[in-house]
Motif scaffolding. Structure first.
Motif, mmCIF file in Angstrom:
data_model
loop_
_atom_site.group_PDB
_atom_site.id
_atom_site.type_symbol
_atom_site.label_atom_id
_atom_site.label_comp_id
_atom_site.label_asym_id
_atom_site.label_seq_id
_atom_site.Cartn_x
_atom_site.Cartn_y
_atom_site.Cartn_z
ATOM 1 N N UNK A 125 0.800 -1.231 0.000
ATOM 2 C CA UNK A 125 0.000 0.000 0.000
ATOM 3 C C UNK A 125 0.827 1.272 0.000
ATOM 4 N N UNK A 126 2.119 1.167 -0.279
ATOM 5 C CA UNK A 126 2.960 2.372 -0.269
ATOM 6 C C UNK A 126 2.864 3.089 -1.615
ATOM 7 N N UNK A 127 2.584 4.375 -1.577
ATOM 8 C CA UNK A 127 2.585 5.198 -2.786
ATOM 9 C C UNK A 127 4.007 5.486 -3.218
ATOM 10 N N UNK B 47 1.188 -5.577 -13.136
ATOM 11 C CA UNK B 47 1.374 -5.824 -14.566
ATOM 12 C C UNK B 47 0.274 -5.088 -15.339
ATOM 13 N N UNK B 48 0.653 -4.243 -16.298
ATOM 14 C CA UNK B 48 -0.384 -3.545 -17.051
ATOM 15 C C UNK B 48 -1.160 -4.502 -17.954
ATOM 16 N N UNK B 49 -2.418 -4.190 -18.153
ATOM 17 C CA UNK B 49 -3.300 -5.041 -18.955
ATOM 18 C C UNK B 49 -3.933 -4.181 -20.038
ATOM 19 N N UNK B 50 -3.987 -4.703 -21.262
ATOM 20 C CA UNK B 50 -4.550 -3.910 -22.370
ATOM 21 C C UNK B 50 -6.073 -3.814 -22.291
ATOM 22 N N UNK B 51 -6.707 -4.970 -22.211
ATOM 23 C CA UNK B 51 -8.170 -4.978 -22.109
ATOM 24 C C UNK B 51 -8.557 -5.899 -20.979
ATOM 25 N N UNK B 58 -17.184 -5.398 -4.092
ATOM 26 C CA UNK B 58 -17.994 -4.456 -4.864
ATOM 27 C C UNK B 58 -17.138 -3.347 -5.475
ATOM 28 N N UNK B 59 -15.808 -3.548 -5.452
ATOM 29 C CA UNK B 59 -14.917 -2.538 -6.041
ATOM 30 C C UNK B 59 -14.474 -2.958 -7.426
ATOM 31 N N UNK B 60 -14.354 -1.972 -8.307
ATOM 32 C CA UNK B 60 -13.830 -2.254 -9.637
ATOM 33 C C UNK B 60 -12.387 -1.753 -9.669
ATOM 34 N N UNK B 61 -11.450 -2.659 -9.840
ATOM 35 C CA UNK B 61 -10.039 -2.276 -9.852
ATOM 36 C C UNK B 61 -9.560 -1.971 -11.260
ATOM 37 N N UNK B 62 -10.171 -2.641 -12.206
ATOM 38 C CA UNK B 62 -9.754 -2.429 -13.592
ATOM 39 C C UNK B 62 -10.973 -2.591 -14.483
ATOM 40 N N UNK B 63 -11.166 -1.621 -15.335
ATOM 41 C CA UNK B 63 -12.225 -1.721 -16.330
ATOM 42 C C UNK B 63 -11.758 -0.877 -17.507
ATOM 43 N N UNK B 69 -8.477 2.201 -13.791
ATOM 44 C CA UNK B 69 -7.306 1.371 -13.461
ATOM 45 C C UNK B 69 -6.704 1.883 -12.169
ATOM 46 N N UNK B 70 -6.998 1.200 -11.093
ATOM 47 C CA UNK B 70 -6.480 1.614 -9.786
ATOM 48 C C UNK B 70 -5.003 1.247 -9.669
ATOM 49 N N UNK B 71 -4.169 2.172 -9.145
ATOM 50 C CA UNK B 71 -2.765 1.779 -8.928
ATOM 51 C C UNK B 71 -2.681 0.735 -7.812
ATOM 52 N N UNK B 72 -1.588 0.000 -7.833
ATOM 53 C CA UNK B 72 -1.435 -1.107 -6.877
ATOM 54 C C UNK B 72 -1.696 -0.687 -5.437
ATOM 55 N N UNK B 73 -1.139 0.470 -5.057
ATOM 56 C CA UNK B 73 -1.254 0.841 -3.640
ATOM 57 C C UNK B 73 -2.700 1.134 -3.226
#
Lengths: 226, 590
Positions: A125-127, B47-51, B58-63, B69-73
């Motif tokens: 969770x680190x930015x 890892x980036x994803x094209x589609x 109930x959260x959307x992390x990637x669409x 596209x939520x960052x990892x953190x």
């Protein structure tokens, strides 16, 4: 021994390190996050002072610092001071020609952090800034120390660019290496010899320090990775 | 729950979809390079994803469709890495605190350490901990985030066996604490079977099958899945679908092995596989029974117990089958039952395969190739055939070989029946010797008879005449079948296999069956090449053309001896009768 020149050299080196190391850390941080092509371009640019003849670098700096030059003109307007033949001038020059010494070791140290640790930092969770502060810097302190020593000793010894940009003005631009040159010119061989020996010992000691101290103290990054 | 759908070509090829319920443990299993770890990294956002679409709870992390596209953190994941990935400059406690959810206090971190039995080690740095201890810290760190999903990337593979068992227990204990989806990547099938509720089999970045470990082991979707889940005994055969009128119970049959040695097996038809298809099949140990005497159970075969490795309650048997096309059969059997049956090493036993337990799979092909092949298969093609029956049958003492009878049917009838099933225009029958006798058999059949007046000059002339007659029908043929009249074993399955192969061949104009380096028959050629051959010199035949243009020839490699077996000499007939138990009746000598 020209104590004045030595003092000026030490002063110049210390200020250069103080300004350049944070710049080096930030640059390495941004380079790591930019695309391959971008980082390759910037890295080439930052490495140029390493391979350019000091006279070439000196020439361009002189052009930039002169009153017709963009930088020289602007500084003149705001501070009413010329960059050429001044301490500020040689400090700016020193910042430029030391760029590779400050950036590259830190960049390499960042790169040597295992990818899994960087991924782990993200999944914890680190930015980006937290990653830099809590993971990257503590794990690459060795690169930061190396960069500082290299920058410091390189500034002490730099001759060509300083002479071209700063000339030979006591208390202002006459650094120790210029003083050695000066002593040689006026056939004061004993004084030149003493100062040369001093620089030799200093360089030797700093290299020894880098070699032994850094390698002997236990490395964090070597300890846990199979 | 986790819902994932990814289609990406760069940086890693991925075309996968799977789901994992809260509280469920899903194991991603596949060979190296199958994209298991990439899938995990995509979920974590490393890892980036094209589609794609990744939803957790109930959260959307990637669409990607909606540029989300939520960052990892920002993704609440707990991830455990194979190499532990503990921060070497922090001690165990600090490692855990670094990941601590804002909702938790340092006291909670201590509680976590206590639960994991790490309290005494909290001040230790990773380098001072053993592999197992490091992985426990890593597990605790993953849980410290109070994640919405737990990702385990080969988390247990770097530690020794006893430690691994202990870590399994820790994981089971931790699973009870929070109801979140857990996705585990492993190459260890035993681990996947032991820990997971469901397995997802990946290969070359694609999901092949997703089901419970037991289901996958019993019913792998295709041959590739069977191989990937470590099934060693995968057999080949040809599947013949149940015909509703004959078999209302959906009892179909499977020809185990290929060629004259194959044996029929009774199987159930699940309606998934078309008739006369080459397939692979497996049978799970629980559907195999052993006995010392022959019984009336279906699918029973004799074998000799060659090896018996007792592993506690289970004995791992290697049986030497008394079948020419399969040497060994491996079977895990209850040690106790073996004892009750009094079965020992080197005993001759009978194994029975329960039709319900025989799982039939299509041969695996890449998905995109599959789609392309499906399109090609569905094309409606013009197919013509030439049947060559002009020979003198000299080595059999001078008989029309095509009039030999097997199972109350002449070879000529059998071949015409087979060919007519596939051809779109009348079959051209080229006669030479005994043309009147053969003609008499053709009465009432919709065929075109071509007479070669000089059959003694060799087959080339007959072939040529046949092709010319075919061309004369002025049809734009896509495929032409060149078949010989004396191959008793060629059946519709063999012909279908050749035709299906020809349809999906990316290029080439000839298809030649090859059995262990021997050229077989029938040969298939494209309509285009038929026209080409006919405008060449008068004696040009497909064989000659193939020799001149080997680059146009594709072979169909097979073990199926049907393609090379013919009845040319009395010895051939004797062999055939001995091996198949079917009598061959020669027509009256002429």
């Amino acid at each position: 021994m020209d104590w004045q020149a030595l003092q000026l050299s030490l002063q110049l080196s210390a200020i250069t390190v103080a300004i350049l190391i944070p710049i080096g850390v930030l640059t390495a941080f941004f380079l790591q996050r930019s695309s391959f092509y971008q980082s390759a371009m910037w890295e080439t640019f930052f490495t140029l002072p390493l391979v350019l003849p000091p006279t070439v670098l000196g020439y361009y700096l002189l052009v930039a610092f002169s009153q017709e030059g963009l930088l020289g003109h602007a500084i003149m307007q705001y501070t009413n001071q010329s960059l050429v033949f001044s301490f500020i001038g040689i400090l700016l020059a020193s910042l430029v020609f030391n760029l590779p010494f400050a950036i590259l070791p830190i960049r390499r140290a960042f790169e040597s952090i295992p990818e899994s640790l960087q991924d782990a930092a993200k999944t914890c969770g680190l930015g980006p800034w937290h990653q830099l502060w809590k993971i990257q810097l503590p794990l690459s302190w060795r690169g930061v120390v190396t960069a500082s020593i290299m920058t410091f000793t390189h500034t002490l010894g730099e001759f060509g660019v300083v002479l071209m940009v700063g000339g030979n003005i006591p208390k202002q631009t006459r650094t120790i290496s210029i003083s050695i040159y000066d002593a040689m010119q006026s056939l004061q061989m004993a004084a030149a010899g003493r100062m040369s020996l001093f620089l030799l010992i200093l360089s030797f000691l700093s290299l020894i320090f880098t070699q032994f101290f850094l390698n002997r103290s236990n490395s964090f990054s070597q300890s846990s990775h199979a | 729950m986790l819902k994932l759908e990814i289609a990406s070509h760069h940086p890693v090829m991925m075309d996968m979809a799977f789901e994992c319920e809260a509280g469920e443990l899903l194991a991603l299993v596949g060979p190296s390079g199958s994209g298991k770890t990439s899938a995990l990294r995509a979920i974590a956002g490393i890892l980036p994803v094209e589609h794609g679409l990744i939803q957790v709870g109930n959260q959307c992390w990637l669409d990607t469709a909606n540029q989300v596209c939520l960052p990892t953190e920002k993704r609440s994941v707990g991830m455990v890495f194979q190499s532990y990935a503990l921060f070497p400059h922090l001690n165990a406690y600090e490692n855990i605190c670094l990941a601590l959810s804002p909702k938790l206090t340092p006291a909670d971190a201590e509680q976590l350490l206590r639960e994991m039995g790490l309290l005494d080690l909290q001040k230790k740095y990773p380098r001072e901990l053993s592999g197992g201890q490091q992985q426990r810290v890593a597990l605790a760190r993953a849980f410290a985030r109070q994640p919405h999903i737990l990702l385990l990337d080969e988390a247990f593979s770097a530690v020794d066996h006893p430690t691994r068992k202990m870590l399994y227990e820790e994981l089971v204990k931790l699973r009870g604490r929070i109801q979140i989806p857990i996705v585990m990547v492993t190459h260890d099938l035993r681990e996947a079977r032991l820990l997971s509720d469901r397995m997802c089999i990946l290969d070359q970045g694609k999901t092949l099958q997703q089901a419970s470990p037991n289901h996958i082991l019993k019913s792998p979707r295709n041959q590739r899945v069977a191989e990937l889940v470590g099934l060693t005994d995968i057999y080949s055969g040809t599947f013949y679908a149940a015909t509703a009128d004959v078999s209302p119970s959906r009892a179909a049959h499977l020809q185990w092995g290929q060629g004259i040695h194959s044996v029929p097996l009774l199987v159930t038809d699940k309606g998934r596989i078309p008739d006369a298809t080459e397939v692979r099949w497996v049978v799970s140990s629980e559907h195999v029974s052993l006995s010392k005497t022959q019984t009336n159970q279906p699918n029973q075969f004799a074998a000799v117990v060659e090896k018996n490795q007792q592993l506690g309650d289970i004995s791992s048997l290697t049986l030497n089958m008394e079948l020419p096309f399969v040497s060994h059969f491996h079977l895990d059997y209850s040690t106790r039952t073996l004892r009750d049956l009094d079965i020992h090493l080197l005993d001759r036993v009978y194994i029975s395969l329960d039709p319900l337990g025989i799982h039939i799979m299509p041969i695996y092909a890449d998905l995109s190739v599959k789609a392309d092949e499906k399109r090609k298969r569905q094309q409606v093609l013009q197919i013509g055939a030439v049947l060559l029956v002009a020979g003198e049958g000299k080595r059999l003492g001078g008989v029309p070989k095509c009039l030999m009878k097997i199972e109350n049917q002449t070879l000529l009838e059998k071949h015409l029946q087979t060919l007519e099933e596939f051809t779109t225009s009348p079959v051209v029958v080229v006669t030479g010797f005994y043309e009147n006798e053969i003609e008499a058999q053709l009465v009432g059949r919709k065929v075109i008879q071509v007479k070669n007046s000089t059959p003694e000059a060799g087959q080339a002339r007959s072939v040529r005449l046949g092709l010319e007659a075919l061309q004369h029908q002025a049809k734009d043929f896509d495929i032409v079948i060149m078949m010989l009249g004396d191959q008793p074993l060629i059946n519709r399955g063999d012909l279908r296999q050749l035709l299906e192969h020809f349809k999906i061949m990316p290029d080439g104009d000839f298809l030649l069956p090859m059995v262990n380096g021997t050229r077989g028959n029938p040969v298939l050629l494209s309509g285009q090449i038929l026209r080409q051959i006919l405008i060449e010199e008068p004696l040009m035949t497909p064989r000659k053309y193939m020799d001149l243009h080997p680059d146009r020839v594709r072979t169909f490699e097979s073990n199926n001896t049907h393609y090379i077996f013919d009845l040319d000499t009395p010895q051939d007939i004797a062999n055939f009768e001995a091996q198949t138990g079917i009598s061959v009746f020669l027509p009256d000598t002429f």
